[in-house]
Design a protein around this motif. Structure first.
Motif, PDB file in Angstrom:
ATOM      1  N   PHE A 107     -98.661 -71.611  29.817  1.00  0.00           N
ATOM      2  CA  PHE A 107     -98.223 -72.712  30.668  1.00  0.00           C
ATOM      3  C   PHE A 107     -96.733 -72.577  30.997  1.00  0.00           C
ATOM      4  N   GLU A 108     -95.955 -72.265  30.001  1.00  0.00           N
ATOM      5  CA  GLU A 108     -94.506 -72.120  30.208  1.00  0.00           C
ATOM      6  C   GLU A 108     -94.204 -71.024  31.221  1.00  0.00           C
ATOM      7  N   MET A 109     -94.995 -69.965  31.201  1.00  0.00           N
ATOM      8  CA  MET A 109     -94.788 -68.865  32.138  1.00  0.00           C
ATOM      9  C   MET A 109     -95.064 -69.304  33.568  1.00  0.00           C
ATOM     10  N   PHE A 110     -96.203 -69.972  33.799  1.00  0.00           N
ATOM     11  CA  PHE A 110     -96.555 -70.385  35.160  1.00  0.00           C
ATOM     12  C   PHE A 110     -95.605 -71.462  35.680  1.00  0.00           C
ATOM     13  N   ALA A 111     -95.319 -72.460  34.845  1.00  0.00           N
ATOM     14  CA  ALA A 111     -94.416 -73.525  35.272  1.00  0.00           C
ATOM     15  C   ALA A 111     -93.004 -72.988  35.479  1.00  0.00           C
ATOM     16  N   GLY A 112     -92.551 -72.146  34.550  1.00  0.00           N
ATOM     17  CA  GLY A 112     -91.205 -71.592  34.649  1.00  0.00           C
ATOM     18  C   GLY A 112     -90.997 -70.770  35.899  1.00  0.00           C
ATOM     19  N   ASP A 113     -92.013 -70.014  36.297  1.00  0.00           N
ATOM     20  CA  ASP A 113     -91.908 -69.211  37.518  1.00  0.00           C
ATOM     21  C   ASP A 113     -91.691 -70.100  38.740  1.00  0.00           C
ATOM     22  N   ASP A 114     -92.471 -71.188  38.839  1.00  0.00           N
ATOM     23  CA  ASP A 114     -92.345 -72.087  39.992  1.00  0.00           C
ATOM     24  C   ASP A 114     -90.988 -72.783  40.017  1.00  0.00           C
ATOM     25  N   ILE A 115     -90.510 -73.184  38.849  1.00  0.00           N
ATOM     26  CA  ILE A 115     -89.208 -73.858  38.781  1.00  0.00           C
ATOM     27  C   ILE A 115     -88.090 -72.889  39.154  1.00  0.00           C
ATOM     28  N   ALA A 116     -88.201 -71.640  38.694  1.00  0.00           N
ATOM     29  CA  ALA A 116     -87.183 -70.637  39.019  1.00  0.00           C
ATOM     30  C   ALA A 116     -87.131 -70.376  40.519  1.00  0.00           C
ATOM     31  N   ILE A 117     -88.296 -70.346  41.162  1.00  0.00           N
ATOM     32  CA  ILE A 117     -88.344 -70.142  42.613  1.00  0.00           C
ATOM     33  C   ILE A 117     -87.684 -71.312  43.331  1.00  0.00           C
ATOM     34  N   ALA A 118     -87.979 -72.549  42.858  1.00  0.00           N
ATOM     35  CA  ALA A 118     -87.384 -73.734  43.471  1.00  0.00           C
ATOM     36  C   ALA A 118     -85.861 -73.711  43.330  1.00  0.00           C
ATOM     37  N   GLU A 119     -85.377 -73.312  42.156  1.00  0.00           N
ATOM     38  CA  GLU A 119     -83.936 -73.225  41.951  1.00  0.00           C
ATOM     39  C   GLU A 119     -83.316 -72.190  42.876  1.00  0.00           C
TER      40      GLU A 119
END
Length: 267
Positions: A68-80
């Motif tokens: 979960f951390e991997m999938f969520a983290g990827d999306d947040i990193a893209i948004a940033e």
């Protein structure tokens, strides 16, 4: 002749409001949604569960929390990277913490989920409804239970777990009926195999209640007495069983709805 492609979401929208269906599915006009809300949390949960439930009784060695951390983290990193405002990133991180807690509690509740023998997860299927229309579906999980019955599993994240409407739900029965025939043709299940039905796998969007509890699992007050306010269950699995006749009836109904959509589309 090119086949008309119909999806469950399109058919449901058409039945609720033909005008809204036309705007969304034919004109491409959709409401602008807020970034990082229930949709994103649900997507992260689905992605983590799909990666965790591997064939047969295998489960990813990474664990649900890390996935979960991997999938969520990827999306947040893209948004940033794309310059999302600070309040959007803060909301995303709050959702991520909620999801991490949900995944930890899920794995604690079900362990390796030994009653779920995975046949396939997130596999795209096509079912021909009429001679010139095909319906596309993608079940979250197909599995066999302890007695050998085959089920579709649908993951649902919700603030409150409700089941009263599921018998009339327009997604589950058509999914089961179409998936059964599509998987037979694809050789995923045997030609004589039947799907028992849909198993709704509810995950409530709530942080765990950290109050101390007794050996019965009841939450306690600070003085050690049993609290009058007990938390609602975080998880629930609700089976919706379908007979062969029910599957045939729902396929006939869906074919009629698809024909109506085709007439409007080609008019």
């Amino acid at each position: 002749m090119e086949l008309t492609v119909v999806r469950s979401g399109e058919r449901t929208r058409y039945k609720r409001c033909p005008k809204a269906w036309f705007w969304a599915w034919r004109m491409g006009l959709v409401p602008r949604g807020a970034r990082f809300g229930a949709l994103e949390l649900g997507s992260w949960v689905h992605a983590a569960l799909a990666a965790w439930y591997q064939v047969r009784f295998n489960r990813s060695t990474l664990g649900l929390v890390a996935l979960f951390e991997m999938f969520a983290g990827d999306d947040i990193a893209i948004a940033e990277h794309d310059g999302a405002p600070e309040h959007v990133i803060e909301r995303a991180e709050e959702l991520m913490q909620l999801g991490l807690a949900m995944m930890e509690a899920y794995e604690l509740k079900y362990g390796q989920d030994s009653g779920v023998e995975v046949i396939t997860a997130e596999i795209p299927l096509e079912f021909t409804l009429t001679k010139d229309a095909v319906h596309r579906i993608k079940p979250d999980l197909v599995y066999a239970d302890r007695v050998g019955d085959i089920w579709l599993m649908e993951h649902k994240t919700a603030k409150t777990i409700r089941t009263g409407h599921l018998a009339l739900n327009d997604q589950g029965p058509p999914y089961v009926a179409m998936a059964e025939r599509a998987m037979r043709r694809a050789g995923i299940i045997g030609k004589q195999d039947q799907l028992k039905g849909m198993m709704y796998n509810f995950l409530r969007k709530q942080l765990p209640d950290l109050r101390p509890e007794n050996d019965k699992g009841e939450k306690l007050n600070k003085n050690g007495s049993v609290s009058a306010k007990q938390p609602a269950p975080l998880f629930l699995r609700y089976p919706l069983v379908l007979t062969r006749i029910q599957k045939e009836r729902v396929l006939s109904r869906v074919a009629g709805e698809t024909w109506e959509i085709q007439q409007i589309t080609t008019a």
